[in-house]
Scaffold this motif. Structure first.
Motif, PDB file in Angstrom:
ATOM      1  N   THR A 583      -5.861 -13.540  -2.413  1.00  0.00           N
ATOM      2  CA  THR A 583      -5.474 -12.991  -1.109  1.00  0.00           C
ATOM      3  C   THR A 583      -4.076 -13.445  -0.743  1.00  0.00           C
ATOM      4  O   THR A 583      -3.651 -14.530  -1.138  1.00  0.00           O
ATOM      5  N   THR A 584      -3.356 -12.598  -0.006  1.00  0.00           N
ATOM      6  CA  THR A 584      -2.035 -13.003   0.491  1.00  0.00           C
ATOM      7  C   THR A 584      -2.101 -13.153   2.014  1.00  0.00           C
ATOM      8  O   THR A 584      -1.093 -13.347   2.662  1.00  0.00           O
ATOM      9  N   LYS A 585      -3.311 -13.020   2.560  1.00  0.00           N
ATOM     10  CA  LYS A 585      -3.448 -13.076   4.031  1.00  0.00           C
ATOM     11  C   LYS A 585      -3.915 -14.461   4.442  1.00  0.00           C
ATOM     12  O   LYS A 585      -4.754 -15.066   3.755  1.00  0.00           O
ATOM     13  N   LEU A 593     -11.478  -6.469  -2.615  1.00  0.00           N
ATOM     14  CA  LEU A 593     -11.178  -5.610  -3.763  1.00  0.00           C
ATOM     15  C   LEU A 593     -12.004  -5.982  -4.974  1.00  0.00           C
ATOM     16  O   LEU A 593     -12.388  -5.112  -5.766  1.00  0.00           O
TER      17      LEU A 593
HETATM   18  P1  ADP Z   1      -8.285  -9.728   1.584  1.00  0.00           P
HETATM   19  O1  ADP Z   1      -8.126  -8.451   2.318  1.00  0.00           O
HETATM   20  O2  ADP Z   1      -9.272 -10.641   2.177  1.00  0.00           O
HETATM   21  O3  ADP Z   1      -7.002 -10.386   1.292  1.00  0.00           O
HETATM   22  P2  ADP Z   1      -8.795  -8.059  -0.692  1.00  0.00           P
HETATM   23  O4  ADP Z   1      -9.474  -8.334  -1.957  1.00  0.00           O
HETATM   24  O5  ADP Z   1      -9.272  -6.887   0.031  1.00  0.00           O
HETATM   25  O6  ADP Z   1      -8.915  -9.367   0.180  1.00  0.00           O
HETATM   26  O7  ADP Z   1      -7.256  -7.884  -0.959  1.00  0.00           O
HETATM   27  C1  ADP Z   1      -6.632  -8.744  -1.778  1.00  0.00           C
HETATM   28  C2  ADP Z   1      -5.155  -8.656  -1.617  1.00  0.00           C
HETATM   29  O8  ADP Z   1      -4.674  -7.459  -2.165  1.00  0.00           O
HETATM   30  C3  ADP Z   1      -4.672  -8.664  -0.215  1.00  0.00           C
HETATM   31  O9  ADP Z   1      -4.561 -10.003   0.316  1.00  0.00           O
HETATM   32  C4  ADP Z   1      -3.300  -8.012  -0.313  1.00  0.00           C
HETATM   33  O10 ADP Z   1      -2.296  -8.949  -0.732  1.00  0.00           O
HETATM   34  C5  ADP Z   1      -3.482  -7.063  -1.468  1.00  0.00           C
HETATM   35  N1  ADP Z   1      -3.685  -5.714  -0.960  1.00  0.00           N
HETATM   36  C6  ADP Z   1      -4.864  -5.085  -0.808  1.00  0.00           C
HETATM   37  N2  ADP Z   1      -4.669  -3.826  -0.322  1.00  0.00           N
HETATM   38  C7  ADP Z   1      -3.326  -3.683  -0.188  1.00  0.00           C
HETATM   39  C8  ADP Z   1      -2.498  -2.604   0.261  1.00  0.00           C
HETATM   40  N3  ADP Z   1      -2.982  -1.430   0.656  1.00  0.00           N
HETATM   41  N4  ADP Z   1      -1.153  -2.804   0.267  1.00  0.00           N
HETATM   42  C9  ADP Z   1      -0.639  -3.983  -0.116  1.00  0.00           C
HETATM   43  N5  ADP Z   1      -1.373  -5.018  -0.544  1.00  0.00           N
HETATM   44  C10 ADP Z   1      -2.696  -4.892  -0.592  1.00  0.00           C
END
Ligand code: ADP
Length: 634
Positions: A583-585, A593
């Motif tokens: 995750t980048t959040k 995902l």
């Molecule tokens: P989370 O939303 O908790 O971070 P996810 O598995 O859904 O976990 O997403 C993993 C990471 O993928 C996100 O933190 C983000 O960096 C990247 N990501 C997902 N969807 C997008 C998107 N539509 N645009 C840019 N980065 C995305």
């Protein structure tokens, strides 16, 4: 002498009585002895007229028709318009008056009217024409067949076959009675198709006027002889017409009231909705069972005057209720509105109410009341289930549901191993600080702090995984993915609007069905849309657009694509987004995902990501088309 202003009823003084007796003698003499000259007869008639002995005048006229002809206003070309009212035979007046005013039921009234008119006029045929919204319609027809008189009450249009339309329209225009002594010889009307065809002779047409309002016309004819309708007869008929107009109008009003009352009664008795009739004071004088049941009162309370609509109204609804009543009084009715009533037991009942006041009695009105309790309950239930549904869906997307544990095992082991390794090295360090001479307790305290933090981290990971493991197994069905997309879009409508995201869909008609678990597919779509919203919310320049498209690809898969205009994926870690815990959040879990990926793989499909042009990210997945549901159009 202005005969129109003479009263119909006369009181006879003794001197007058004496004079009358003398006149009578003259009259009898005139009848019996030819030698009494015509002059005497004229004198007698004039005398009778002057004293108001109308019966006698009539009797005289019948025996000596030439007398009245000499006395009345001569007709111009055989046509009299607005013939003056002659003095009337009191007996006839009373008879006609009683016959007409005694009837209130329209059909019977028309029948009596037509019979009296034909009889009084000596007509062969008569028509009653009434105005409906200004348009004349034949309401009834009376015809003499040999000795019998037939009255047909049957509404029909005015036609040139039924009557001379020119005469009718003339009377409607001038609002005066018209007598044609010989219609065929009357230049103004001789060309009328009816008069030509029927060789019409005597015609009498009277306007029916009540309180200055023209309501119709009485048409009488006698084609056997000219001059049948003398001015003398027309007086009785004119009086008849005026009485008939009033009676017809009363009867119409009475019919309307009856119809309205019958309607209200039917509504009241049906008990489909609550209905009450109340006074201006709020006192309810009539109510049906449905209303009484709603407010918890019984009929005894109603009869005792204990049910008052204002007392039933809670204080906070009083002002709006009084406003509504004022509005109803002013305009006749009020738009339905919602309020509450206080039931007899003190509880409240929500209602929808409409009010109307009676036209003729503005102090009374009728209320139509619908109990909203059930509807309110259903609304609350719907809101609650909608809330739970959203919660579950969002929970599904964010609670990181997992389908195949195997793929995640490595990541989990890694995640758990890390804090465990840290704990063991910190424990070693702690022992080292304890063994020092003197022991460094401050460092020992810090290492204990680190041990606690890492053990909590490991505990958290394990808790999350346990939560994921508890979810139900996959349940597949034939599914239209485009419908699921629209369903999810409806769910996130508010979120999309809040973040200014504009969504466009390109979903072909009759996209082939897939065999899939509806809940899981919904979760994948929701996750991808949520990620796109979150990604685009980070940027403040340019439009935030999300394009969702679906199509079939060459190898029998349905391919779904999500293109956003967010910051896009970091090229160095683009292939890592599907890894668990990536995750980048700051508040992200990095599981969304990973779960989507495993769900799609479990369905025999694929999921991948790339860069959108000119900016943003593209997420795509494919699912095999179901063998049994390829063509939806069949
Ligand atoms: P989370 O939303 O908790 O971070 P996810 O598995 O859904 O976990 O997403 C993993 C990471 O993928 C996100 O933190 C983000 O960096 C990247 N990501 C997902 N969807 C997008 C998107 N539509 N645009 C840019 N980065 C995305």
């Amino acid at each position: 002498m202005n005969t129109q202003s003479r009263p119909l009823h006369v009181t006879v003084s003794p001197t007058t009585r004496q004079s009358l007796a003398n006149l009578q003698r003259v009259f009898y003499a005139a009848r019996g002895f030819d030698r009494i000259s015509r002059v005497y007869l004229q004198d007698a008639r004039r005398g009778y007229l002057r004293w108001g002995a109308d019966g006698k005048v009539r009797q005289l006229d019948e025996l000596n028709p030439h007398l009245s002809h000499e006395e009345t206003t001569p007709a111009v070309n055989g046509m009299r318009i607005g013939a003056p009212v002659e003095r009337l035979d009191l007996a006839t007046v009373t008879k006609v008056s009683q016959a007409i005013s005694g009837e209130i039921v329209l059909r019977k009234l028309i029948d009596t009217l037509m019979r009296t008119a034909i009889e009084q006029a000596g007509a062969e045929r008569g028509l009653l024409i009434l105005l409906h919204a200004g348009e004349p319609r034949i309401e009834a027809e009376a015809t003499t067949v040999t000795d019998a008189l037939l009255v047909k009450v049957n509404e029909q249009p005015v036609t040139p076959i039924a009557l001379p339309e020119s005469v009718l329209h003339f009377v409607l225009r001038v609002r005066e009675n018209v007598i044609l002594e010989d219609a065929a010889a009357e230049p103004s009307f001789a060309k009328d198709p009816y008069i030509l065809e029927r060789k019409a002779r005597s015609i009498l047409c009277l306007p029916l006027i009540t309180q200055g309002k023209l309501i119709g016309v009485l048409y009488l004819e006698n084609n056997l002889a000219p001059g049948t309708f003398s001015a003398g007869r027309s007086s009785v008929l004119k009086m008849l017409a005026s009485q008939a107009a009033t009676a017809l109008e009363n009867s119409r009003l009475y019919g309307e009231v009856q119809q309205r009352e019958a309607k209200i009664r039917r509504l009241l008795d049906a008990n489909l909705i609550g209905i009450f009739i109340s006074r201006g004071t709020g006192e309810i004088i009539e109510a049906n069972q449905a209303f009484l049941g709603m407010v918890g009162y019984d009929r005894e309370d109603l009869l005792a005057g204990r049910v008052n609509s204002l007392d039933l109204t809670p204080p906070e609804w009083l002002e709006s209720t009084l406003d509504a009543r004022t509005e109803a009084k002013r305009t006749g009715a009020v738009q339905q509105f919602e309020k509450e009533y206080i039931r007899k037991d003190g509880s409240r009942v929500p209602v929808l109410i409409g009010l109307a006041v009676f036209d003729e009695r503005h102090d009374q009105g009728v209320g139509f009341v619908l109990d909203l309790t059930e509807r309110r309950r259903a609304e609350a239930e719907a809101r609650e289930s909608e809330r739970r549904y959203r919660e579950t869906l969002i929970g599904l997307a964010h609670a990181n549901r997992i389908t195949t544990m195997g793929q995640l095992a490595a990541s989990i082991a890694h995640e758990v191993n890390q804090p465990i390794a840290a704990i063991s090295s910190n424990a070693g360090a702690g022992l080292h600080w304890l063994g020092a001479q003197p022991p460094n307790l401050e460092e020992v305290g810090q290492t204990f702090g680190l041990i606690i933090r890492d053990s909590m981290r490991a505990g958290n990971v394990i808790r999350r995984i346990r939560a994921l493991m508890n979810k139900a197994p996959m349940q597949t069905e034939l599914l239209a993915i485009d419908e699921v997309i629209l369903e999810v879009l409806a769910l996130v409508r508010v979120e999309l609007a809040k973040h200014d995201v504009w969504v466009q869909t390109r979903l072909p008609e009759a996209l082939p069905l897939v065999r899939a678990d509806r809940v899981q597919v919904r979760q994948v779509i929701l996750n991808l849309i949520t990620n796109a919203i979150e990604a685009m919310s980070e940027i403040n320049e340019g439009d935030r657009e999300l394009l969702i498209s679906a199509r079939t690809d060459d190898s029998n898969y349905v391919l779904i694509t999500f293109r956003d205009t967010g910051p896009g994926l970091d090229p160095n870690s683009a292939d890592r987004v599907f890894e668990a815990f990536y995750t980048t959040k700051s508040d992200g879990m990095g599981m969304g995902l990973a779960i989507c990926h495993s769900i799609i793989e479990a369905h025999g499909g694929r999921m991948w990501a790339g860069a959108n042009h000119p900016r943003g990210a593209v997420f795509q997945f494919s699912i095999p088309i179901a063998q049994e549901g390829v063509d939806r159009s069949q």
